[in-house]
Design a protein around this motif. Sequence first.
Motif, short mmCIF file in Angstrom:
data_model
loop_
_atom_site.label_atom_id
_atom_site.label_comp_id
_atom_site.label_asym_id
_atom_site.label_seq_id
_atom_site.Cartn_x
_atom_site.Cartn_y
_atom_site.Cartn_z
N LYS A 85 0.83 -1.22 0.00
CA LYS A 85 0.00 0.00 0.00
C LYS A 85 0.86 1.26 0.00
CE LYS A 85 -4.08 -1.98 2.07
NZ LYS A 85 -5.08 -1.92 3.13
N ASP A 86 2.04 1.17 0.57
CA ASP A 86 2.95 2.32 0.60
C ASP A 86 3.88 2.35 -0.61
OD1 ASP A 86 1.87 3.20 2.98
OD2 ASP A 86 3.39 2.24 4.22
N GLU A 87 3.70 1.39 -1.52
CA GLU A 87 4.50 1.29 -2.74
C GLU A 87 6.01 1.32 -2.45
OE1 GLU A 87 3.08 4.20 -5.53
OE2 GLU A 87 1.07 3.36 -5.53
N LEU A 88 6.44 0.49 -1.49
CA LEU A 88 7.86 0.42 -1.15
C LEU A 88 8.65 -0.16 -2.32
CD1 LEU A 88 7.81 -0.91 2.52
CD2 LEU A 88 7.73 1.45 1.70
N VAL A 89 9.87 0.34 -2.47
CA VAL A 89 10.80 -0.15 -3.49
C VAL A 89 12.14 -0.40 -2.83
CG1 VAL A 89 12.02 0.41 -5.63
CG2 VAL A 89 9.64 1.15 -5.32
N ALA A 90 12.70 -1.59 -3.05
CA ALA A 90 14.04 -1.92 -2.56
C ALA A 90 14.97 -1.97 -3.77
CB ALA A 90 14.03 -3.25 -1.83
N GLU A 91 15.85 -0.99 -3.86
CA GLU A 91 16.83 -0.94 -4.95
C GLU A 91 18.21 -1.12 -4.34
OE1 GLU A 91 18.33 2.00 -8.55
OE2 GLU A 91 16.49 2.47 -7.46
N TRP A 92 18.85 -2.22 -4.69
CA TRP A 92 20.11 -2.63 -4.06
C TRP A 92 21.31 -2.08 -4.81
CZ3 TRP A 92 19.87 -5.19 0.53
CH2 TRP A 92 18.63 -5.72 0.88
N HIS A 93 22.33 -1.71 -4.04
CA HIS A 93 23.60 -1.20 -4.59
C HIS A 93 24.73 -2.00 -3.94
CE1 HIS A 93 21.49 2.19 -6.36
NE2 HIS A 93 20.79 2.22 -5.23
N ARG A 94 25.55 -2.62 -4.78
CA ARG A 94 26.61 -3.49 -4.28
C ARG A 94 27.92 -2.73 -4.08
NH1 ARG A 94 25.01 -8.90 -7.71
NH2 ARG A 94 22.92 -9.01 -6.81
N ASP A 95 28.68 -3.20 -3.10
CA ASP A 95 29.91 -2.50 -2.75
C ASP A 95 30.99 -2.60 -3.82
OD1 ASP A 95 30.60 -5.17 -2.35
OD2 ASP A 95 31.34 -4.88 -0.31
N ASN A 96 30.84 -3.51 -4.77
CA ASN A 96 31.83 -3.63 -5.84
C ASN A 96 31.45 -2.79 -7.07
OD1 ASN A 96 29.79 -5.06 -7.08
ND2 ASN A 96 30.95 -6.98 -7.25
N GLY A 97 30.35 -2.03 -6.96
CA GLY A 97 29.94 -1.14 -8.05
C GLY A 97 28.99 -1.76 -9.06
N THR A 98 28.79 -3.07 -9.02
CA THR A 98 27.84 -3.69 -9.95
C THR A 98 26.42 -3.44 -9.45
OG1 THR A 98 27.88 -5.83 -8.82
CG2 THR A 98 29.45 -5.51 -10.62
N PRO A 99 25.48 -3.33 -10.38
CA PRO A 99 24.10 -3.09 -9.95
C PRO A 99 23.51 -4.29 -9.22
CG PRO A 99 24.28 -3.07 -12.37
CD PRO A 99 25.63 -3.38 -11.81
N GLY A 100 22.74 -4.00 -8.20
CA GLY A 100 22.01 -5.05 -7.50
C GLY A 100 20.63 -5.19 -8.11
N SER A 101 19.79 -5.95 -7.46
CA SER A 101 18.44 -6.16 -7.97
C SER A 101 17.50 -5.07 -7.45
CB SER A 101 17.94 -7.55 -7.57
OG SER A 101 17.91 -7.68 -6.16
N VAL A 102 16.29 -5.07 -7.98
CA VAL A 102 15.26 -4.12 -7.55
C VAL A 102 13.98 -4.91 -7.32
CG1 VAL A 102 13.88 -2.10 -8.18
CG2 VAL A 102 16.28 -2.24 -8.91
N GLN A 103 13.35 -4.68 -6.17
CA GLN A 103 12.07 -5.30 -5.89
C GLN A 103 11.04 -4.20 -5.73
OE1 GLN A 103 14.79 -6.23 -3.73
NE2 GLN A 103 15.26 -7.82 -5.21
N ARG A 104 9.94 -4.33 -6.47
CA ARG A 104 8.81 -3.40 -6.37
C ARG A 104 7.57 -4.17 -6.73
NH1 ARG A 104 11.62 -0.86 -10.48
NH2 ARG A 104 11.62 1.10 -9.35
N ASN A 105 6.44 -3.67 -6.27
CA ASN A 105 5.18 -4.30 -6.66
C ASN A 105 4.80 -3.83 -8.04
OD1 ASN A 105 4.34 -6.01 -4.57
ND2 ASN A 105 3.78 -4.26 -3.32
N ASP A 106 4.56 -4.77 -8.92
CA ASP A 106 4.05 -4.42 -10.25
C ASP A 106 2.56 -4.22 -10.14
OD1 ASP A 106 6.57 -4.75 -11.43
OD2 ASP A 106 6.25 -6.90 -11.71
N ALA A 107 1.97 -3.47 -11.07
CA ALA A 107 0.54 -3.22 -11.04
C ALA A 107 -0.24 -4.53 -11.08
CB ALA A 107 0.14 -2.34 -12.22
N GLU A 108 0.27 -5.50 -11.83
CA GLU A 108 -0.41 -6.80 -11.91
C GLU A 108 -0.38 -7.51 -10.58
OE1 GLU A 108 1.59 -8.91 -14.98
OE2 GLU A 108 1.06 -7.46 -16.51
N ASP A 109 0.77 -7.43 -9.86
CA ASP A 109 0.88 -8.07 -8.55
C ASP A 109 -0.06 -7.43 -7.55
OD1 ASP A 109 2.86 -9.68 -9.54
OD2 ASP A 109 4.51 -8.54 -8.70
N ALA A 110 -0.15 -6.10 -7.58
CA ALA A 110 -1.00 -5.38 -6.63
C ALA A 110 -2.49 -5.68 -6.89
CB ALA A 110 -0.75 -3.88 -6.73
N ALA A 111 -2.85 -5.89 -8.15
CA ALA A 111 -4.26 -6.17 -8.49
C ALA A 111 -4.64 -7.60 -8.12
CB ALA A 111 -4.49 -5.94 -9.98
N GLY A 112 -3.64 -8.49 -8.11
CA GLY A 112 -3.94 -9.91 -7.88
C GLY A 112 -3.92 -10.25 -6.49
#
Length: 112
Positions: A85-112
């Motif tokens: 409900k608060d539309e939280l987003v977890a965007e990860w940043h790695r200490d070696n400079g490579t991009p981490g993953s991102v977790q967010r609710n997609d509109a389809e996930d929120a509707a289901g």
Amino acid sequence: MPRSEARVTTDRPHRYAKQLASHLGRKVESSWDDETGHGALTFSAGTATLTAEPGVLLLAVEGEADSLDRLEDVVGRHLVRFGAKDELVAEWHRDNGTPGSVQRNDAEDAAG
């Protein structure tokens, strides 16, 4: 040991950190201290720390390089689901400079 961090903006960092520690504590060793706003999770593949600060929940995971994706996913996915409900987003940043993953609710996930 490789490390990845995420800053999750929220008006309720203590609530979400406590909920995450409690929920994941059913399967892994976990701790949460309401007074200090700090918690920890111990997985077989590594560890996670939770730090509640005003307006933000700081997440950090540490583990072998091949386990960072999984640790980011488990911690981030559960948090985002709790905070849909608060539309939280977890965007990860790695200490070696490579991009981490991102977790967010997609509109389809929120509707289901």
